[in-house]
Design an enzyme around this catalytic site. Structure first.
Site, PDB file in Angstrom:
ATOM      1  N   ASN A  70       0.588  -1.167   0.091  1.00  0.00           N
ATOM      2  CA  ASN A  70      -0.234  -0.188  -0.224  1.00  0.00           C
ATOM      3  C   ASN A  70       1.147   1.188   0.091  1.00  0.00           C
ATOM      4  OD1 ASN A  70      -2.255  -1.673   0.521  1.00  0.00           O
ATOM      5  ND2 ASN A  70      -2.646  -0.888   2.124  1.00  0.00           N
ATOM      6  N   ARG A 435      -6.160   1.450 -12.662  1.00  0.00           N
ATOM      7  CA  ARG A 435      -4.266   1.628 -12.596  1.00  0.00           C
ATOM      8  C   ARG A 435      -3.721   0.755 -11.790  1.00  0.00           C
ATOM      9  NH1 ARG A 435      -4.193   6.018  -8.746  1.00  0.00           N
ATOM     10  NH2 ARG A 435      -4.346   7.761 -10.256  1.00  0.00           N
ATOM     11  N   HIS A 465     -15.951   2.141 -14.479  1.00  0.00           N
ATOM     12  CA  HIS A 465     -15.681   1.798 -13.294  1.00  0.00           C
ATOM     13  C   HIS A 465     -17.026   0.749 -13.169  1.00  0.00           C
ATOM     14  CE1 HIS A 465     -14.515   1.740  -8.982  1.00  0.00           C
ATOM     15  NE2 HIS A 465     -13.430   1.204  -9.352  1.00  0.00           N
ATOM     16  N   TYR A 498     -11.969 -10.414  -1.302  1.00  0.00           N
ATOM     17  CA  TYR A 498     -13.468  -8.865  -1.275  1.00  0.00           C
ATOM     18  C   TYR A 498     -13.908  -9.010  -0.957  1.00  0.00           C
ATOM     19  CZ  TYR A 498      -9.316  -6.508  -4.382  1.00  0.00           C
ATOM     20  OH  TYR A 498      -8.163  -6.372  -3.929  1.00  0.00           O
ATOM     21  N   HIS A 622     -15.233  -4.213   0.260  1.00  0.00           N
ATOM     22  CA  HIS A 622     -14.710  -3.210  -0.909  1.00  0.00           C
ATOM     23  C   HIS A 622     -16.694  -3.089  -1.251  1.00  0.00           C
ATOM     24  CE1 HIS A 622     -14.020  -3.568  -5.093  1.00  0.00           C
ATOM     25  NE2 HIS A 622     -13.119  -2.706  -4.863  1.00  0.00           N
TER      26      HIS A 622
END
Length: 724
Positions: A70, A435, A465, A498, A622
């Site tokens: 991270n 990304r 997205h 997730y 998430h």
């Protein structure tokens, strides 16, 4: 059970200037937390998980590796952005009013002790703990002589041939150091000219952690890649450093010092009508490897002269140096976390397939009523099977899907290619600009195009997205559209890691909205208003702010207001100010924000009815969820969007309504109630920006909402969870 449906008290009158804060004062900088510092607080909570004694050792190693990974991304994107603002002169400050220089100073001030804590966690807690369970990472000097000879042989055969020393002299300038690579700065004593410098890159094609062989038949470090949990390991760079003389015959080696450079990796694509987006992304990927430097990591062993040499060549300042006690790039510990040691990991579990999708006719099951899935507790396999079945079903005419982060080996992409071979009309919007997934997405885009799929790369200036799939099928009554809408990516791996919601439905207005949005993404439609979906950029921010305001007004008039939101990040100023207004009206508000939260809760007269929590646990939380009681006519939206300017203004996002009362009830009264009631991984945001753990009452065992969901997977859908 958390009382998430409280709020029956009468509403409050708007506060007058004499009694509280005027609306104009919502622009007061003190009402907003800084985004970057809030992110750092989130990563600190990730580190907390590595320090939990009750968590299995390799799970703690996993959290530590996530903390460092991270941090790498944070420097590549956020810190590099702040440096760019300093260079260009920032014209617009964030809501907290903090300048880029001030942010950089505070980030370093808070990060240095956080890194000390992280390195201490590794050296003083996890490393000895692993050694006690027969998993050791040894210094090269501590490897016994027999094993060392075997490793030296491996170095000569497998490592030496791929090493490339790069000398630095007038004829060979200092090389470009690739982003995040681990390197050795080798210092040579040349009797003819004196000190010489050489850069030696540690190859990434070999595991950083190599197993120490137990005998002559076990000398291959490929054992590590096969995941064997056997004995001892040594760092690759230590093996290289110990065998440097073979690379520099005739020279005396004064020293070899590890270093690592972090570069700006935020690609600036030239998206205009004359450019090809795929080519632009490919060019950007190459530029990312050698963007401007923003961080230099070294160890204390590096002498001052060598440190100054690197700073001058990399155009960095001492402010940008970060020191690790010994080994760099502890994100590489993720490989150690994959060892096959079940005794050092969480107990595995099998996601359950939704019973309604397991029959011979999943399309019929969806047609009977909305089906909600909650991954990873519900298996993602039925979704894959549904797309595969659609690919082969002669009655299916077309499939349309958005692909953001699909990852390698995607069975869904393979199903789309199979559908095309079966004569279906197949459209895939592949977001190339996701990304750090650009290379995978470029590969999939080309494979899909070669299979004859209609591939769209996205819209200029926007990332797509939204997570949606549309299947058009011919049935007796005519054409019927099936939609799958989710909060997470179509990625068969992350659906096991997730926690995300997904909805399967045949509701006509919902399907019509999805069809219209696909037309906007593939064609030139300028549609902005949709029947059931909230869409960004477009009406999403306005729709959410108006619903928050409606809740405030209804609560003022009759009480009973309630807002519950779950998201990854909360940054958008307009949404925060609307929530402040609702709190001033007395609306009870629960915000579960896993990461960044710029809203300051608990301020008298401003946000005293707002409770902000963050849940960090085994699975990455998430999902995005937005609930409004609305005077009893409840509304619940789920989808891909966080409340951030980037999501609301620069991404194509959707929030979809959960219209089935039973499904909505199961989510709010079971799932959300459990997460708000957690006393194991839940932290509460305080008015000063710090977080405190929410602990069980004296004498009570901690309640782990994720473990409870595992134990009750499937049952929550019928709201059959019972007492906890």
């Amino acid at each position: 059970m958390a009382k998430i449906f409280e709020g029956e008290s009468k509403g409050k009158e708007p506060l007058s200037p004499e009694k509280g804060v005027e609306k104009a004062l919502f622009r007061d900088r003190a009402l907003f937390f800084n985004r970057e510092l809030s992110w750092l607080a989130f990563n600190s909570r990730v580190l907390d998980e590595a320090l939990r004694e009750e968590t299995p050792l390799l799970e703690r190693v996993k959290f530590l590796s996530i903390f460092f990974a991270n941090l790498d991304e944070f420097f590549m994107i956020r810190v590099s952005g702040l440096h760019r603002q300093v260079e260009m002169g920032a014209l617009v400050l964030p809501p907290d009013g903090m300048t880029p220089v001030r942010q950089l100073a505070l980030l370093r001030q808070r990060l240095v002790p956080l890194l000390d804590r992280a390195y201490g966690c590794w050296r003083e807690v996890l490393l000895p703990g692993l050694a006690g369970r027969k998993v050791r990472l040894l210094e090269y000097a501590d490897v016994d002589e027999g094993a060392r000879r075997l490793l030296e042989g491996y170095f000569r055969r497998e490592i030496f041939p791929i090493l490339t020393p790069q000398a630095v002299d007038p004829g060979r300038p200092f090389p470009l150091i690739s982003n995040l690579s681990v390197n050795l700065l080798v210092v040579l004593d040349d009797s003819a000219v004196g000190k010489r410098y050489v850069r030696l890159k540690i190859p990434r094609v070999i595991s950083r952690l190599l197993p120490i062989p137990f005998g002559r038949g076990e000398a291959s470090p490929a054992l590590a890649e096969r995941g064997r949990a056997r004995g001892d390991f040594v760092w690759l760079e230590d093996i290289v450093a110990a065998n440097l003389q073979s690379l520099f015959p005739g020279h005396r080696i004064e020293g070899a010092y590890p270093f690592r450079v972090t570069r700006n990796a935020d690609m600036e694509l030239q998206e205009d009508e004359g450019s090809d987006l795929l080519t632009a992304v490919q060019v950007g990927l190459e530029q990312r490897r050698f963007g401007p430097s923003v961080r230099l990591e070294v160890t204390p062993a590096m002498p001052e002269a060598e440190l100054q040499f690197l700073l001058s060549r990399l155009e960095l300042t001492p402010f940008q140096i970060y020191r690790a006690p010994d080994h760099l790039d502890l994100a590489s510990l993720s490989r150690l976390a994959r060892l096959e040691r079940p005794d050092l990991k969480d107990e595995p579990f099998l996601p359950l397939p939704a019973r309604s999708l397991c029959g011979d006719d999943p399309f019929g099951a969806v047609a009977e009523g909305d089906i909600l899935l909650y991954h990873p507790y519900d298996s993602f396999v039925p979704v894959v099977d549904l797309i595969r079945r659609a690919a082969k079903d002669p009655d299916v005419l077309a499939i349309k899907m958005t692909l953001y982060r699909v990852g390698p080996g995607s069975p869904l992409v393979e199903a789309l290619m199979e559908a095309r071979t079966m004569g279906k009309q197949v459209t895939a919007l592949v977001e190339l600009k996701a990304r750090f997934d650009e290379e995978h997405n470029i590969s999939w885009a080309r494979a899909l195009e070669q299979a004859g799929v209609h591939v769209v790369y996205g819209l200029v200036g926007l990332k797509t997205h939204a997570k949606m799939c549309l299947i058009i099928r011919r049935e007796e009554e005519g054409l019927r559209s099936y939609v799958h809408l989710g909060t997470g990516n179509y990625n068969h791996v992350t659906t096991t890691l997730y926690s995300d919601f997904a909805l399967l439905s045949v509701r006509e207005e919902l399907a019509a909205d999805v069809a219209d949005l696909f037309n906007a993404l593939t064609g030139y439609s300028r549609k902005k208003e949709y029947r059931r979906l909230l869409v960004a950029p477009g009406n999403m921010r306005e729709a959410l702010v108006s619903r928050i305001a409606r809740e405030a007004e209804q609560h003022r008039l009759q009480g009973g207001g309630r807002i519950v939101m779950k998201m990854n990040q909360l940054v958008d100023r307009a949404c925060i100010e609307a929530l402040y207004e609702a709190s001033r009206a007395g609306v009870p508000i629960d915000l579960q924000v896993r990461g960044i939260c710029c809203l300051r809760p608990g301020l008298a007269g401003v946000s005293e009815t707002i409770r902000v929590t963050s849940l960090v646990g085994r699975f990455l939380e998430h999902a995005r969820l937005y609930y409004f009681r609305n005077g009893g006519d409840e509304e619940l939206f789920m989808g891909s969007a966080d409340l951030m300017p980037r999501n609301l203004d620069r991404r194509v996002e959707i929030l979809f309504p959960v219209e089935s009362p039973s499904v909505r009830k199961a989510i709010m009264e079971t799932v959300m109630a459990a997460h708000l009631d957690d006393t194991k991984g839940l932290s509460r945001l305080l008015p000063d920006g710090s977080y405190e753990r929410i602990l069980p009452s004296p004498g009570e065992a901690p309640f782990d909402s994720q473990s409870w969901m595992i134990a009750h997977r499937g049952a929550w859908r019928q709201n059959e969870g019972g007492e906890r």
